[in-house]
Design an enzyme around this catalytic site. Structure first.
Site, PDB file in Angstrom:
ATOM      1  N   ASN A 194      41.402  32.434  41.751  1.00 48.06           N
ATOM      2  CA  ASN A 194      40.683  32.873  40.559  1.00 48.06           C
ATOM      3  C   ASN A 194      39.213  32.538  40.718  1.00 48.06           C
ATOM      4  OD1 ASN A 194      40.257  33.383  37.501  1.00 48.06           O
ATOM      5  ND2 ASN A 194      39.552  31.274  37.792  1.00 48.06           N
ATOM      6  N   GLU A 195      38.345  33.492  40.414  1.00 51.16           N
ATOM      7  CA  GLU A 195      36.899  33.283  40.478  1.00 51.16           C
ATOM      8  C   GLU A 195      36.512  32.518  41.745  1.00 51.16           C
ATOM      9  OE1 GLU A 195      35.216  31.844  36.817  1.00 51.16           O
ATOM     10  OE2 GLU A 195      35.784  33.663  35.732  1.00 51.16           O
ATOM     11  N   GLU A 317      39.900  38.996  32.682  1.00 56.11           N
ATOM     12  CA  GLU A 317      39.207  38.158  31.705  1.00 56.11           C
ATOM     13  C   GLU A 317      38.119  39.002  31.063  1.00 56.11           C
ATOM     14  OE1 GLU A 317      37.826  34.235  32.696  1.00 56.11           O
ATOM     15  OE2 GLU A 317      39.507  33.873  34.082  1.00 56.11           O
TER      16      GLU A 317
END
Length: 530
Positions: A194-195, A317
């Protein structure tokens, strides 16, 4: 320092001839069906952040707050009514600090850790893999697991997949059975990090691509379960990130993520969720609508490198990000939710519908008590719950799930809105402007053969009468709901839970296959046409 707000440029540009004295002429093209609107567009996101999990989704079986096997009964029932299609967990930034074996086995033997990303809160791991996947089964939604690439190992991630999805006589399947779950879960969506460009490792896209390929090699598809592998994609305007991942990972992934927040910036104040002026109101709507250009540019890269459309774009997101509410714990991202947030939700969903040929999922951040949440629960443990205006938008929009997109021609006035939220920020005077249309609409043909039409009028003071000509469909009846309030900064709280809530809408008339709708200022109307 005193905050000085830039004045919105009220230079009206007219997309077509629109007059206050005449009805707006619009068309719903029921004869030009597009792609299916995937139900996963209405996905949710749950992170170990603040009280999203503890006190939001989970209170434990011994809690005085009514619960179903430890899940808050009122929250569970509200999410069930929302028809949540997919739920992402355990993060977010938390995911790349999370080691799944800490969250299995007897709760009194699970180790704790410090939540380094979100306020330094001590995480006791009482909500882990079993608790999350069982909740998804009870909600009848797809789980979306975010795997730990940043601080995890290939072995750890591979064993997690085996633990969740193997029904064979394998070590991790035996451990799962020992912990009380005989049958493997169905887990479709799996995020490999993630990210990665930030809290997930501060990697370059080239380095992350190599990491993805390595981790992905050891994630097995066990009997009856096939993983949909998701690459850690770009933050909003980072088009190079998408280009590199498409080149170096390609169809080894089935999806790539995109994160986009309606936020004034990452340094300094972001503004209040409930105290804002007219300029800040229109700024938020212009900013949220800019996601369309962002999607189009990422999509163009993907279309060029993946012409067969095998890789989905997942906006996993998105939502508003305001200052935390005064008096709440720093780092827990607890914010209120006003009618303005409802407009951000409806406008964003209308955009996602248009690009569902490539956009396969979207997950608003977050489901309970964090950022633009569906639900707020009290912070004192007294058991109160309130549904936010954003929740009501998602509930009103449920007929769009799995419906077929229909184009809509809708003329609208557009104002030019400053890109700067605070004038005092560096470069604000030269920030430029972005458009903010006053009207937005989305239409689809539902699975039962009827039409659903959503209309959003974001103008603070101008009602609109719109004639929707329905082409290619014989309309016989129309009914609807409206979400509005006296003020655009109105919100629901525990003492006043129904300030912003849907009401029956009666100002839609059908005559000769034209639906005439009188849409009040600052309102969202959803019609069902049969």
């Amino acid at each position: 320092m005193k905050k000085i707000i830039l004045t919105t440029a009220i230079a009206l540009t007219v997309a077509a001839s629109v007059s206050a004295a005449e009805n707006v002429k619009a068309t719903v093209h029921a004869d030009r069906a597009g792609a299916k609107i995937n139900r996963e567009i209405y996905g949710q996101f749950s992170e170990h952040l603040g009280t999203c999990i503890y006190g939001g989704l989970w209170v434990g079986e011994d809690s005085k707050i009514p619960n179903i096997k430890g899940y808050r009964k009122d929250v569970f029932e509200a999410l069930k009514a929302l028809k949540v299609p997919v739920l992402r967990w355990p993060g977010g930034c938390f995911a790349d600090d999370y080691h799944w074996m800490d969250g299995i086995g007897p709760k009194d033997q699970r180790p704790s850790l410090r939540n380094n990303n979100w306020g330094g809160t001590i995480e006791d791991n009482s909500f882990g893999t079993h608790e999350f996947l069982n909740l998804c089964e009870m909600l009848d939604c797809e789980p979306y697991i975010s795997g730990n690439v940043g601080s995890g190992t290939v072995k750890e991630m591979a064993q997690w997949v085996e633990y969740m999805t193997s029904d064979g006589d394998t070590p991790m399947a035996r451990l799962r059975r020992q912990n009380g779950r005989e049958k493997a879960w169905h887990v479709k969506y799996f995020g490999i990090g993630n990210e990665a460009w930030g809290c997930g490792g501060n990697m370059t896209p080239e380095y992350y691509s190599d990491e993805f390929r390595k981790f992905n090699t050891y994630l097995r598809d066990y009997t009856g379960n096939k993983l949909y592998r998701i690459g850690s994609g770009a933050s909003d305007y980072d088009y190079k990130w998408t280009e590199v991942l498409m080149d170096k990972i390609g169809n080894r992934m089935q999806g790539v993520s995109l994160h986009y927040y309606t936020c004034s910036g990452w340094d300094g104040p972001k503004g209040s969720a409930t105290k804002f002026n007219t300029d800040q109101y229109y700024w938020a709507l212009g900013k949220c609508l800019e996601i369309e250009d962002v999607i189009k540019r990422h999509k163009a890269i993907m279309d060029e490198k993946d012409p067969k459309n095998t890789v989905g774009l997942l906006v996993d997101e998105w939502g508003t990000w305001w200052d935390e509410e005064p008096g709440t714990i720093s780092g827990h991202l607890y914010q209120q939710n006003a009618l303005r947030d409802a407009f951000v939700a409806s406008l964003s969903l209308n955009v996602f519908h248009k690009y569902t040929d490539r956009v396969k999922m979207a997950n608003i951040a977050q489901v309970v008590n964090v950022l633009q949440s569906m639900i707020l629960t009290d912070q004192e443990g007294t058991g109160h719950m309130v549904l936010t205006p954003t929740y009501h938008v998602f509930k009103m929009y449920t007929p769009f799930q799995e419906a077929t997109y229909l184009p809509v021609d809708l003329p609208t006035e557009t104002i030019q809105v400053s890109k700067a939220y605070f004038q005092e920020k560096e470069g604000a005077k030269d920030a430029g402007y972005r458009p903010c249309p006053m009207l937005s609409a989305s239409a689809a043909k539902t699975t039962d053969g009827s039409l659903v039409l959503a209309i959003t009028n974001v103008s603070l003071d101008k009602a609109q009468t719109i004639d929707f000509n329905i082409e290619g469909y014989q309309a016989k009846s129309v009914k609807g709901e409206i979400l509005t309030s006296k003020k655009v900064d109105d919100f629901n709280d525990f003492q006043h839970p129904e300030v912003v809530s849907p009401k029956p809408f009666t100002d839609a008339k059908l005559k000769k296959n034209t639906v005439t709708v009188q849409v009040p200022a600052k309102s969202i109307v959803v019609l069902n046409i049969k």
